[in-house]
Write an enzyme that holds these catalytic residues in place. Sequence first.
Site, PDB file in Angstrom:
ATOM      1  N   TYR A  59       0.812  -1.235   0.000  1.00 11.64           N
ATOM      2  CA  TYR A  59       0.000   0.000   0.000  1.00 11.64           C
ATOM      3  C   TYR A  59       0.839   1.275   0.000  1.00 11.64           C
ATOM      4  CZ  TYR A  59      -0.314  -0.089   5.305  1.00 11.64           C
ATOM      5  OH  TYR A  59      -0.103  -0.102   6.648  1.00 11.64           O
ATOM      6  N   GLU A  60       0.163   2.395  -0.189  1.00  8.00           N
ATOM      7  CA  GLU A  60       0.848   3.687  -0.390  1.00  8.00           C
ATOM      8  C   GLU A  60       1.828   3.642  -1.558  1.00  8.00           C
ATOM      9  OE1 GLU A  60       0.280   6.600   0.789  1.00  8.00           O
ATOM     10  OE2 GLU A  60      -1.184   6.033   2.289  1.00  8.00           O
ATOM     11  N   GLY A  61       1.467   2.915  -2.604  1.00  9.62           N
ATOM     12  CA  GLY A  61       2.367   2.733  -3.748  1.00  9.62           C
ATOM     13  C   GLY A  61       3.204   1.493  -3.518  1.00  9.62           C
TER      14      GLY A  61
END
Lengths: 595, 595
Positions: free
Chosen positions: A440-442
């Site tokens: 997550y978050e890229g």
Amino acid sequence: MPIYDAPTRDMQFLLHDCFDLQKYSNLPGFADATPDVIDAFLEESGKWHRDVLTPLNRVGDQEGCVRHDDGSVTTPTGFKDAYQQFCENGFGTIAMDPEYGGQGLPLALQYAVSEMTSASNQAFAMYPGLSGGAWRAIYQNGSDEQKQTYLPKMTTGEWTGTMNLTEPQCGTDLGLIRSKAVPQDDGTYKISGQKIWISAGEHDMSENIIHLVLARIEGAPDGIKGISLFIVPKFVLDADGNPGERNGVSCGGLEEKMGIHGNATCVMNYDEATGYLIGEENKGMRAMFVMMNEARLGVGMQGLAAAEVANQNAAAFARDRLQSRSLTGPKAPEQPADPIIVHPDVRRMLMDSRAFVEGARALTYWTAIHSDLADKAEDEGTRQKSDDYMALLTPIIKAYQTHKGFEATCDAMQVFGGSGYTEEWGMSQFLRDTKIAMIYEGTNGIQALDLVGRKLMADGGRYWQTFLKEVTEWCADNKGTSDVLDGYIGQIEATKGELQEAIQWLAANGMQNPNNAGAGSHDFLHLFGLVAMGYMWGMMTKTALEKAGGDDPYYDNKLITAQYFFSRLLPMSTTHLVRVKAGAEAMMALPAEAF
Amino acid sequence: MPIYDAPTRDMQFLLHDCFDLQKYSNLPGFADATPDVIDAFLEESGKWHRDVLTPLNRVGDQEGCVRHDDGSVTTPTGFKDAYQQFCENGFGTIAMDPEYGGQGLPLALQYAVSEMTSASNQAFAMYPGLSGGAWRAIYQNGSDEQKQTYLPKMTTGEWTGTMNLTEPQCGTDLGLIRSKAVPQDDGTYKISGQKIWISAGEHDMSENIIHLVLARIEGAPDGIKGISLFIVPKFVLDADGNPGERNGVSCGGLEEKMGIHGNATCVMNYDEATGYLIGEENKGMRAMFVMMNEARLGVGMQGLAAAEVANQNAAAFARDRLQSRSLTGPKAPEQPADPIIVHPDVRRMLMDSRAFVEGARALTYWTAIHSDLADKAEDEGTRQKSDDYMALLTPIIKAYQTHKGFEATCDAMQVFGGSGYTEEWGMSQFLRDTKIAMIYEGTNGIQALDLVGRKLMADGGRYWQTFLKEVTEWCADNKGTSDVLDGYIGQIEATKGELQEAIQWLAANGMQNPNNAGAGSHDFLHLFGLVAMGYMWGMMTKTALEKAGGDDPYYDNKLITAQYFFSRLLPMSTTHLVRVKAGAEAMMALPAEAF
């Protein structure tokens, strides 16, 4: 039942001895962060996380969240009460602007406390974590009125926040967003569409939820240049600023996931929900990216937090579990076997994690100090330099630390042998929970691409040049003070040389074929991570050498761990360089259908 | 729903082209294994595993096994029926001795089929897998009467078998076993004690379960020299050899585990159960170890099987999922974005797994051929050499392949991004299921210690010397045939040189301080694994070069994967050597309480 004792001693070493937060007492708020204040904060926080939040970790894993037919979501037993205490203790507002109710203290202290929250209960940590991200997005992009309207209640924790980016057809590629925003005569928008994987999207812990939503205003350009950012409260505020009418947003389902069961990962359905534009039309991505840097740093911190708690439990097990004799003769002859901590391969796993955790903690706090400098330093040069560091190091910290943190949880399970594979001992949960941090978050692959595609060549390579210049100068300044440090400085310089060689290779070959940059991005990021870790271990060694040999074994232990890092972790750089220089040819040659 | 298509083409390449099983047609049974027979077997088996066993994988994960109040255990829906079909198809008896109902075909063919079973449903695979281990233990150590009594019914699958080693206080260190055996006047023993983590210990798929149990005969010496091996049937056989009276053994509970939910991992309570000694008194460990070699090879195979199926699914997703544009310009301009398989970092993960899987498959089958040679070759020199290879390579294959196989499942999840973390897509199950392979049948740390502590120096270093001599000769024999192969041969020789340097270092420093050997054991094993993989990739390259450039792209694709292996995977050897030579000092220096 897994244990967690906050590593306050190591945190103090970094904040007091190594980075000396007092040096920055001219920054607003930093003067209040005296050593006594910091120590008291760490101690109180450590106790609360150990006694209150740690025992709820397994509860969250086993119960998970429950969505009811009306779309409401119940969090695991004890989460709501713990959240109240968390807010009352101010554990999430340490570095927030006092103008909106925050404590205005150094971000590095917030990171220390957040590390405790993540380590003791990652699923819980995401509720205030996401809320903090939404807070920051409004703080940095909202109008004064929006800030006054939403931030104070989000600071107290009465309201929480979310980030709504992903849709079924787009995760990484937000240019594909379809959620739409239709302008209304009163200046508001009607937001419609479906968002997925929305952490803390719906729950029972706060009286309102402030959703930040990326959507496309009717008629906006295609792609990411047509994305805008909106505030969509679960309950639209009434004239007094209190939660009023229910908005057209609801949780359509919960995702069944490998881990972080205690966090509600929601499908969110927007059906002509009332939304308020933040910042300018079609500039939503930029607003999101400003906020994302800090969110990504926070995720990098989660990697070290998971490694810390998993390693604490593995070490406790290794001290306790009796199995076989030491290779050098019995160490506990009065027992039927020796504790497994006498076995080198068990030590290897514990020390790998330890050397990673302590280096990563230093890198995270050091970067947090630069985040404050970037925001608050008087001198523009300092602000610029620190801003460069943030931009450069954010993808490295996010991807390197979550990758190594996940590996550390795998090693911790391995230390437990068969017990590690059962759910009873909790190692499975650490492994399962922390895998998400790589995604997550890229995803970590996106971080690597951000590093080689954007950060490396930005402003003519200024970011990395400034950083490596500092490392070079630090090495030069500290040569000749001790043989031990000289040896390490030699290794740091050699690894820096490998990094420079990789940069040159990428510059020469990435232009000619961008796939060469992409092919080497993962290994380049890890090589850069090792240089940054080497620099941290150099600084920590210097400080520890000054204090070692006394009554406190902490410093001598730090030097042993430094030796371990330089002899076993840093040398991986050579393989990363070879892989960077291998280029894209073999990687890209197979036709897609051959896989 | 995850897919699985057996990689029959790659299996055929190894069995026909590369290792040419026909060369061994003088071995008993091998003459029957004509290419046509093998191809028909692989095809039928591939279909069944794809259509019948693969769909049951998720069912097993979600339902798990259920223990009822009476101690009986129900397996997941469909398992019992699939097991019937599995037995009728003879998928588990390919290499078993025809004297006891087996098919007497090459073990390499059994490994190909077993790979399919593991890849499609690891939890299911363990029922016949453990049964095969028990079969072999009786076959190699039992009396003629015991073999006649138990093996035929275990061959048909009407009865299954288990291995009972672990107790709460001992996993690795079996010398601590407390289960006791009391001799009876009729020559039997009464077995009492508790065994834990007994895979397939109780279930509803067979009419009898033949437990092999390690226990200590009253008055036996302490430690592993006092351990004996017993047959303890769930139902004691009546005078006609049919299951009769219920024995004093029962399942006391099921373990809650991270994965392999479809397999019943049992606490087994023995309460004066009737047992029959296998082999000699107090020689149980030796009997167990003979059997264990093959079990460990089988677990190494599970590592590549997990990587294969995870990678198949990741590749299918990567071809399908549209997200962002290629760095070199749109590849699917008619679509809103390109399939993610165009992105180098996605390719990196797919190619890492592919290069590992294909090399590991070669190594596993090649070793299986040597297993047959060790048992069946006419020439004593060949038998000895192959036996040495088995002894040497078993710990390497077990630990290296399960470690890399687990990493491949992690990478496959990463390819899926957020979808990978949900349970819906099945990547979580692959990751969770395959972690156990690093732990059971001796943790990977134990394998590494077996390699450096036993296998390396056994018989004056004969095992590794014989193996490296063969690699050296192969390199010399094949130089000068092509530039491509010459380059790879140079790399194989260089890596072999690093391995020899590591052996010398261990010989010099491991004597002086055994912890130096333990400290380097993990990296030494991986270095050795890379040399073995390099040798396999050398052989495969040679074969593929002879056949490439024609209509079948298979061989050209093999050469691309070889290039990837040599440019990106093999170079890791250098870091492993540095770590071996780092020794034990920093690793062992911290006092236990400092962790």
